[in-house]
Design a protein around this motif. Structure first.
Motif, PDB file in Angstrom:
ATOM      1  N   GLU A  70       0.810  -1.230   0.000  1.00 39.52           N
ATOM      2  CA  GLU A  70       0.000   0.000   0.000  1.00 39.52           C
ATOM      3  C   GLU A  70       0.836   1.269   0.000  1.00 39.52           C
ATOM      4  N   PHE A  71       2.029   1.172  -0.566  1.00 43.49           N
ATOM      5  CA  PHE A  71       2.869   2.362  -0.638  1.00 43.49           C
ATOM      6  C   PHE A  71       2.216   3.454  -1.478  1.00 43.49           C
ATOM      7  N   GLU A  72       1.307   3.093  -2.357  1.00 47.21           N
ATOM      8  CA  GLU A  72       0.700   4.086  -3.246  1.00 47.21           C
ATOM      9  C   GLU A  72      -0.036   5.189  -2.483  1.00 47.21           C
ATOM     10  N   VAL A  73      -0.347   4.924  -1.211  1.00 45.73           N
ATOM     11  CA  VAL A  73      -1.006   5.955  -0.414  1.00 45.73           C
ATOM     12  C   VAL A  73      -0.141   7.213  -0.321  1.00 45.73           C
ATOM     13  N   TYR A  98      -1.895   3.136  11.309  1.00 44.12           N
ATOM     14  CA  TYR A  98      -1.764   2.221  10.171  1.00 44.12           C
ATOM     15  C   TYR A  98      -0.810   2.794   9.130  1.00 44.12           C
ATOM     16  N   LEU A  99      -0.827   4.109   8.965  1.00 39.74           N
ATOM     17  CA  LEU A  99       0.111   4.759   8.053  1.00 39.74           C
ATOM     18  C   LEU A  99       1.543   4.499   8.504  1.00 39.74           C
ATOM     19  N   ALA A 100       1.781   4.588   9.818  1.00 31.81           N
ATOM     20  CA  ALA A 100       3.114   4.316  10.361  1.00 31.81           C
ATOM     21  C   ALA A 100       3.507   2.861  10.122  1.00 31.81           C
ATOM     22  N   THR A 101       2.512   1.972  10.142  1.00 27.61           N
ATOM     23  CA  THR A 101       2.781   0.559   9.873  1.00 27.61           C
ATOM     24  C   THR A 101       3.270   0.356   8.448  1.00 27.61           C
ATOM     25  N   ILE A 102       2.658   1.050   7.515  1.00 30.75           N
ATOM     26  CA  ILE A 102       3.100   0.960   6.116  1.00 30.75           C
ATOM     27  C   ILE A 102       4.543   1.432   5.978  1.00 30.75           C
ATOM     28  N   VAL A 103       4.858   2.509   6.663  1.00 30.53           N
ATOM     29  CA  VAL A 103       6.225   3.052   6.619  1.00 30.53           C
ATOM     30  C   VAL A 103       7.226   2.014   7.129  1.00 30.53           C
ATOM     31  N   GLU A 104       6.902   1.355   8.227  1.00 35.54           N
ATOM     32  CA  GLU A 104       7.798   0.343   8.798  1.00 35.54           C
ATOM     33  C   GLU A 104       7.989  -0.819   7.833  1.00 35.54           C
ATOM     34  N   ARG A 105       6.913  -1.232   7.190  1.00 40.77           N
ATOM     35  CA  ARG A 105       7.007  -2.355   6.249  1.00 40.77           C
ATOM     36  C   ARG A 105       7.850  -1.997   5.036  1.00 40.77           C
ATOM     37  N   ARG A 131       4.111 -10.641   0.171  1.00 39.46           N
ATOM     38  CA  ARG A 131       3.884 -10.432   1.598  1.00 39.46           C
ATOM     39  C   ARG A 131       2.414 -10.662   1.969  1.00 39.46           C
ATOM     40  N   ASN A 132       2.211 -11.461   2.993  1.00 40.17           N
ATOM     41  CA  ASN A 132       0.866 -11.676   3.530  1.00 40.17           C
ATOM     42  C   ASN A 132       0.854 -11.193   4.973  1.00 40.17           C
ATOM     43  N   PHE A 133       0.341  -9.982   5.171  1.00 42.47           N
ATOM     44  CA  PHE A 133       0.368  -9.387   6.502  1.00 42.47           C
ATOM     45  C   PHE A 133      -0.820  -9.809   7.365  1.00 42.47           C
ATOM     46  N   ASP A 134      -1.633 -10.711   6.836  1.00 44.55           N
ATOM     47  CA  ASP A 134      -2.797 -11.200   7.596  1.00 44.55           C
ATOM     48  C   ASP A 134      -2.642 -12.672   7.982  1.00 44.55           C
ATOM     49  N   GLU A 142      -7.208  -7.559   7.231  1.00 45.41           N
ATOM     50  CA  GLU A 142      -7.126  -6.156   7.635  1.00 45.41           C
ATOM     51  C   GLU A 142      -7.582  -5.261   6.484  1.00 45.41           C
ATOM     52  N   ILE A 143      -8.416  -4.297   6.792  1.00 49.65           N
ATOM     53  CA  ILE A 143      -8.891  -3.370   5.766  1.00 49.65           C
ATOM     54  C   ILE A 143      -7.793  -2.376   5.440  1.00 49.65           C
ATOM     55  N   GLY A 144      -7.408  -2.315   4.167  1.00 53.82           N
ATOM     56  CA  GLY A 144      -6.330  -1.433   3.742  1.00 53.82           C
ATOM     57  C   GLY A 144      -6.758   0.022   3.741  1.00 53.82           C
ATOM     58  N   ILE A 145      -5.789   0.889   3.901  1.00 56.08           N
ATOM     59  CA  ILE A 145      -6.078   2.316   3.962  1.00 56.08           C
ATOM     60  C   ILE A 145      -6.572   2.841   2.615  1.00 56.08           C
ATOM     61  N   MET A 146      -6.091   2.243   1.512  1.00 60.91           N
ATOM     62  CA  MET A 146      -6.557   2.653   0.200  1.00 60.91           C
ATOM     63  C   MET A 146      -8.019   2.279  -0.003  1.00 60.91           C
ATOM     64  N   GLU A 147      -8.423   1.136   0.538  1.00 60.72           N
ATOM     65  CA  GLU A 147      -9.825   0.734   0.456  1.00 60.72           C
ATOM     66  C   GLU A 147     -10.701   1.721   1.218  1.00 60.72           C
TER      67      GLU A 147
END
Length: 221
Positions: A70-73, A98-105, A131-134, A142-147
């Motif tokens: 979800e880096f496209e966010v 959740y945004l911070a989680t994307i950054v860490e990943r 990657r399967n984060f679920d 997990e509902i993605g931020i882009m969704e």
């Protein structure tokens, strides 16, 4: 070739760090009473452009893996209006974590890529699974931020369409009412003219009758 890839990854990691640092200043400023970046941040547009330039320099396979995270966010906002709306979304929906989680990943993936290249294993990078984060959620996804962003956009779009439709209905009703009022007005005018014409005919009739009576009386005397 691997040296160039390593340089592009290092450049991207550096630009991403700068961009995220400025984004944090912008977000945190809104939470402060006297924050100086309430509306916009003077460096945010520049660093988001730098981030996008460094992103397109990455090999396609790296871009795809980052987008899967979800880096496209971080790639959609490029102006004051969109950044303001994005910040409002994050804070209003409590999604900053959740945004911070994307950054860490993303940061962890970049460190892995650099390690792979330095260990002369770049040719096998594509063998890594998606990657399967679920995997630990027992079937719950997990509902993605882009969704969420897409859903909120659709909701706002529907509200806007409903508002526009209601406005059109109001205008149409007003137009119909106006036409009805005009019709009633002209009907009253026509009715008044008809009464006036009738009265005029009656007066003429009386005048003719009076003239005839006068003529008849004059003949008698």
């Amino acid at each position: 070739m691997e040296k160039e890839i390593l340089q592009s990854v290092e450049e991207f990691k550096k630009e991403f760090g700068k961009y995220y640092s400025v984004l944090l200043e912008y977000i945190n400023s809104f939470l402060m009473k006297d924050g100086k970046y309430q509306i916009t941040h003077p460096e945010l547009n520049y660093f988001t452009n730098r981030l996008q330039v460094s992103f397109i320099k990455l090999p396609d396979i790296i871009q795809k893996r980052l987008l899967d995270m979800e880096f496209e966010v971080f790639l959609h906002c490029q102006n004051v209006v969109d950044f303001y709306s994005f910040r409002d979304f994050l804070l209003h929906n409590n999604r900053f974590q959740y945004l911070a989680t994307i950054v860490e990943r993303v940061d962890s993936e970049l460190d892995l890529i650099m390690m792979i290249i330095k260990d002369d294993a770049w040719r096998d990078y594509s063998k890594l699974p998606k990657r399967n984060f679920d995997f630990y959620r027992s079937g719950k996804k997990e509902i993605g931020i882009m969704e969420e962003l897409k859903y909120e956009y659709e909701q706002e779009k529907q509200k806007e369409e409903m508002t526009n439709e209601q406005t059109e209905v109001n205008i149409e009703e007003k137009f119909v009412n106006t036409n009805e009022d005009e019709k009633k007005f002209f009907e009253k005018v026509a009715e008044g003219l008809e009464k006036a014409d009738h009265q005029a005919n009656q007066v003429n009739k009386w005048l003719r009758t009076a003239a005839e009576m006068k003529k008849y009386i004059s003949m008698l005397f």
